[in-house]
Design a protein around this motif. Structure first.
Motif, short mmCIF file in Angstrom:
data_model
loop_
_atom_site.label_atom_id
_atom_site.label_comp_id
_atom_site.label_asym_id
_atom_site.label_seq_id
_atom_site.Cartn_x
_atom_site.Cartn_y
_atom_site.Cartn_z
N GLU A 209 0.85 -1.19 0.00
CA GLU A 209 0.00 0.00 0.00
C GLU A 209 0.88 1.23 0.00
OE1 GLU A 209 -3.76 -1.78 2.59
OE2 GLU A 209 -2.24 -0.59 3.60
N GLU A 257 -4.77 5.40 2.99
CA GLU A 257 -4.27 4.55 1.90
C GLU A 257 -4.58 5.23 0.58
OE1 GLU A 257 -5.99 0.52 1.78
OE2 GLU A 257 -5.66 0.57 -0.39
N ASN A 260 -2.64 1.05 -3.81
CA ASN A 260 -2.45 -0.34 -3.40
C ASN A 260 -2.09 -1.15 -4.64
OD1 ASN A 260 -4.56 -2.61 -1.37
ND2 ASN A 260 -2.39 -2.61 -1.75
MG MG Z 1 -6.37 -1.53 -0.62
#
Ligand code: MG
Ligand code: ATP
Length: 413
Positions: A209, A257, A260
């Protein structure tokens, strides 16, 4: 600004709890349709397009090709991997065609891209292939309280690559990590964005990530700044073992985040029979990687990280306009108009506040809207020493320049 369709608002709608959305709504960048669903207005769209363009340039540099896939998806594809199940995937939006056929709304495009690719992939000579898109994903998120950082409808860049060997995928995967670092650097959040060990690797133990330090984020990572090691708390125990670091050396920080990436190996192509013939004429499963960036979440993170008590603060690379020209008085209006034409004719994005408003109102709106440079062109300077104020939004610092110096300054940005 007299022609700009949106106006600044005194207040965000009651019930909007996220600071990023409150500011973006008040400054006229987005409109809230319902919880987790936002429309991007002309100013907001300019920011999104700037973010997308940076990503586009970096994905093109790793030889990926842009396409756009459909939002409506076939159930059968998802049954091949078992992911049509609502128990396994808890964010599905589903509907039915008039004849009763089940369809899903795209929350990701991994299964559909494999289906698309298996129509075109024949031989090892076709590989590697990398494609990407910008698309609104639809996810029935349980909680949507983070403004544009967690949408039920949100813009993602998703990229998929397929390869004839593990080595080819691994080396491409690493080049994507570098491309992602360049993206976050260009957005202005590179210093605080970490490549982070995370769960979700089917083939490899971990996925990676990209986590940006941000109080408004919803994740926690454990960070070793010196060694540049970051681990999502989800996989802390496994990762600590693997990396040979001690837990006490790691600092817990709150993050968002913003990307990813996954190495699927041959898992997906085995499930969905994505094959090619190798140099010996033998059938092989393709190796696949999947790479996402949350475009609208990045925009929200930028707002959260840089905004101050006066309003938005845009880094230059993503700002909707570089320069905010505040015209004051009659002569000021005229000269500011000329200045605006000179900038726009030379390709510098500028916004001219030509409204019949008090200076205080104009300055407050300029601060709320957050463009990097504010230039005040008013009668007082014209009748006085001919020096105009140039104020940097991020620092509040003001310099004085004559007309030509201002033109030169803006054209060099
Ligand atoms: Mg993710
Ligand atoms: P999260 O854990 O935050 O729900 P995710 O791991 O389910 O996200 P991915 O499937 O990895 O999300 O999607 C790729 C990227 O899209 C994420 O890294 C994130 O930046 C962004 N993203 C995911 N869900 C949302 C959302 N609901 N709103 C905005 N951006 C999102």
């Amino acid at each position: 600004m007299t022609q700009l369709f949106t106006k600044t608002l005194k207040q965000a709608p009651a019930g909007e709890v996220a600071r990023n959305a409150q500011l973006l709504i008040r400054a006229g960048y987005v409109h809230k349709t319902m919880a987790g669903v936002y429309s991007f207005l002309p100013l907001g769209l300019r920011v999104l397009e700037n973010i997308k363009q940076i990503v586009r340039e970096e994905m093109d540099k790793v030889n990926s090709q842009e396409l756009v896939m459909s939002t409506l998806q076939r159930k059968e594809l998802w049954q091949e991997t078992g992911r049509w199940s609502d128990e396994l995937v808890d964010v599905w939006f589903k509907s039915k065609l008039q004849d009763g056929t089940d369809i899903g709304f795209g929350w990701t495009h991994e299964e559909p891209i494999v289906d698309l690719l298996r129509n075109y992939l024949k031989s090892y000579k076709d590989l590697p292939i990398s494609v990407y898109q910008f698309q609104n994903k639809l996810r029935n998120e349980l909680r949507a309280k983070s403004g544009i950082m967690r949408g039920r409808e949100f813009m993602m860049k998703d990229m998929y690559s397929i390869h004839d060997s593990k080595e080819s995928l691994d080396s491409y995967y690493n080049s994507v990590i570098e491309a992602y670092k360049r993206c976050y650097g260009r957005f202005g959040i590179g210093d605080e964005t970490y490549v982070t060990f995370a769960s979700g690797g089917a083939f490899t133990k971990f996925s990676h990530e990209f986590q940006t330090i941000c109080d408004a984020g919803e994740d926690y990572i454990y960070l070793h700044r010196g060694k540049n090691i970051a681990v999502n708390e989800e996989v802390l125990d496994e990762a600590i073992e693997e990396l040979g670091v001690d837990r006490s050396e790691l600092e817990k920080v709150k993050t968002a985040e913003v990307g990813n990436i996954f190495n699927f190996g041959t898992q997906k192509s085995e499930e969905m029979k994505l094959v090619f013939t190798d140099a010996e004429g033998k059938e092989q499963y393709a190796y696949m990687g999947s790479y996402g960036i949350g475009i609208t979440r990045v925009m929200g993170v930028i707002v959260e990280k840089f905004a101050d008590d006066k309003g938005l603060v845009w880094p230059e690379n993503v700002a909707p306009f570089k320069v905010h020209i505040v015209a004051i008085g009659e002569k000021g209006q005229e000269l500011a108009g000329k200045f605006y034409d000179e900038l726009t004719n030379n390709g510098v994005d500028a916004l001219l506040d030509d409204r019949d408003e008090r200076p205080g109102v104009k300055f407050a709106d300029a601060e709320l809207m957050g463009l990097p440079w504010r230039i005040t062109i008013g009668d007082r300077a014209i009748d006085g020493d001919g020096l105009f104020e140039l104020t940097e939004r991020a620092t509040g610092e003001t310099r004085k320049m004559d007309y030509q110096q201002l033109v030169d300054f803006c054209l060099s940005r």
